[in-house]
Scaffold this active site. Structure first.
Site, PDB file in Angstrom:
ATOM      1  N   GLU A  37       0.845  -1.208   0.000  1.00 33.96           N
ATOM      2  CA  GLU A  37       0.000   0.000   0.000  1.00 33.96           C
ATOM      3  C   GLU A  37       0.873   1.248   0.000  1.00 33.96           C
ATOM      4  O   GLU A  37       1.877   1.300   0.716  1.00 33.96           O
ATOM      5  CB  GLU A  37      -0.901  -0.043   1.242  1.00 33.96           C
ATOM      6  CG  GLU A  37      -2.259   0.557   1.038  1.00 33.96           C
ATOM      7  CD  GLU A  37      -3.138  -0.231   0.059  1.00 33.96           C
ATOM      8  OE1 GLU A  37      -3.117   0.092  -1.151  1.00 33.96           O
ATOM      9  OE2 GLU A  37      -3.841  -1.146   0.495  1.00 33.96           O
ATOM     10  N   ASP A 174      -4.756   1.278  -9.217  1.00 37.86           N
ATOM     11  CA  ASP A 174      -6.198   1.034  -9.298  1.00 37.86           C
ATOM     12  C   ASP A 174      -6.663   0.851 -10.745  1.00 37.86           C
ATOM     13  O   ASP A 174      -7.437  -0.053 -11.057  1.00 37.86           O
ATOM     14  CB  ASP A 174      -6.967   2.198  -8.659  1.00 37.86           C
ATOM     15  CG  ASP A 174      -6.565   2.421  -7.212  1.00 37.86           C
ATOM     16  OD1 ASP A 174      -5.837   1.565  -6.667  1.00 37.86           O
ATOM     17  OD2 ASP A 174      -6.958   3.444  -6.646  1.00 37.86           O
TER      18      ASP A 174
HETATM   19  C1  GLA Z   1      -5.241   4.945  -3.837  1.00 39.56           C
HETATM   20  C2  GLA Z   1      -4.514   5.300  -5.136  1.00 39.56           C
HETATM   21  C3  GLA Z   1      -3.521   4.223  -5.537  1.00 39.56           C
HETATM   22  C4  GLA Z   1      -2.619   3.810  -4.387  1.00 39.56           C
HETATM   23  C5  GLA Z   1      -3.427   3.571  -3.116  1.00 39.56           C
HETATM   24  C6  GLA Z   1      -2.555   3.352  -1.915  1.00 39.56           C
HETATM   25  O1  GLA Z   1      -6.072   3.845  -4.049  1.00 39.56           O
HETATM   26  O2  GLA Z   1      -5.426   5.496  -6.169  1.00 39.56           O
HETATM   27  O3  GLA Z   1      -2.771   4.651  -6.641  1.00 39.56           O
HETATM   28  O4  GLA Z   1      -1.615   4.756  -4.181  1.00 39.56           O
HETATM   29  O5  GLA Z   1      -4.300   4.649  -2.815  1.00 39.56           O
HETATM   30  O6  GLA Z   1      -1.818   2.182  -2.064  1.00 39.56           O
END
Ligand code: GLA
Length: 388
Positions: A37, A174
């Protein structure tokens, strides 16, 4: 593929009520992330998977330059022109307009279009409903205007749309997970090279249980950008001594102790979390391949502690939910998931224990945090596709 027929019908009906013609329907899923994360924008690895909850868009081209949108979830319309694309206070249209804007900036020349959306990804819950909407839009416009854009570029277009129209400097995880998801597999994605590997998700009697705090992560966007800037500051200090280093991916704990800790202990803690998480992901992925879920689960708890105490992107409700399962023999691992400040925890839980666990924690969550708990079992499904 897990199509929610009810939502598919609803989005089709919404389209017919508002517009003419026969639309193309695209489904693009939300995601979970097993471990890794806040590593994506630090050029590290992530381990996400697309899930059975998704955004559905029904789209058809127009003969003019207008863009007309209808959201079933909000019961609202929005109208603008291709030549007048800018962020709006309304919120939800931004993810669509941002994608159209990126297409124009990339010289792809989309035309005007009518679009209806709906979905079953809970909004603001850390399951990436926004990335799912960006990817659904990009995929659909690519199809109806025959733009010939690769899947990787569609992921980048979604990411840049979020930067420019939602103001959050998100990483690529994501959008990549939504587009490239594969049923029953997680994606081990190298966010530097964008090389990826599908790893079978063998949970043998366990399931992925999401516990939603029902705290919307509204604070998240400014804090997200701050974390990103703090990581960049740490890298800049190391770079003064190691010019070849461009991201935390290549930074070691020794370097942090030597060059960052003496300058700023807060930035040191932020960077320390990322450097440790990088390692946890790599070994955690090996655990998964070997079927050592217990070892993976222990790492998930450590990830949570790092996110909560060092990276400081958790909140009391997320901490409560993780602490509530920490010593439960049926829970192998749990942590907050996504950007933070609200949303869901991801838990790996023995199948037969799920019902009683949800009931028990739901009651104590209500009693002690004064909020309702929502629980979902996430099934791992295929990524974005055209469904009709
Ligand atoms: C959000 C962002 C991702 C990532 C997560 C943390 O979901 O969109 O790109 O950085 O937070 O891991």
């Amino acid at each position: 593929m897990a199509i929610n027929q009810q939502i598919k019908e609803k989005v089709l009906n919404d389209f017919k009520k508002n517009f003419e013609g026969k639309p193309t329907i695209v489904r693009s899923p939300g995601r979970v992330n097993i471990i890794g994360e806040h590593t994506d924008y630090n050029n590290g690895f992530v381990l996400p998977a697309a899930i059975d909850k998704a955004i559905y868009v029904a789209v058809a081209p127009r003969n003019d330059e207008r863009i007309i949108l209808y959201s079933g979830e909000f019961g609202e319309s929005f109208e603008t022109a291709l030549s007048d694309l800018k962020p709006t206070d309304k919120g939800w249209p931004n993810y669509i307009l941002g994608v159209a804007d990126q297409l124009r900036k990339g010289n792809y020349k989309p035309g005007g279009f009518n679009l209806a959306i709906d979905g079953d990804v809970p909004i603001g819950s850390g399951l990436s409903s926004s990335a799912a909407l960006e990817c659904a839009t990009g995929f659909a416009l690519n199809e109806i205007f025959k733009l010939n854009i690769s899947k990787k570029d569609l992921a980048f277009i979604g990411q840049r749309a979020e930067h420019s129209f939602a103001g959050v400097r998100v990483g690529i995880m994501d959008q990549f997970a939504s587009i490239f998801g594969r049923k029953d597999h997680v994606i081990k994605l190298d966010c530097q090279s964008l090389e990826y590997e599908y790893v079978p998700l063998k949970l043998e009697g366990y399931k992925i249980l999401l516990l939603n705090t029902n705290v919307k992560h509204s604070l998240g966007s400014s804090e997200y950008n701050t974390r990103r800037a703090q990581c960049e500051q740490g890298v800049a200090w190391v770079k003064q001594h190691h010019p070849g280093i461009n991201s935390l991916r290549d930074v070691s704990m020794e370097m942090l102790h030597q060059f960052v800790e003496p300058k700023d202990t807060l930035i040191f803690r932020r960077c320390k979390y990322v450097v440790e998480e990088k390692e946890r992901l790599l070994t955690g992925c090996e655990d998964l391949k070997k079927g050592d879920l217990k070892s993976l689960g222990r790492k998930m708890f450590r990830t949570h502690d790092g996110l909560s105490k060092e990276y400081e992107v958790s909140c009391k409700e997320l901490d409560f939910l993780v602490d509530a399962v920490r010593n439960n023999p049926h829970v192998i691992g749990a942590r907050m998931m996504g950007g933070g400040f609200g949303g869901c925890t991801i838990n790996i839980v023995k199948e037969e224990a799920i019902d009683s666990l949800v009931k028990e924690i739901g009651e104590s969550y209500q009693k002690e945090q004064g909020k309702e708990l929502t629980a979902y079992i996430a099934r791992v499904e295929d990524g974005t596709s055209i469904i009709s």
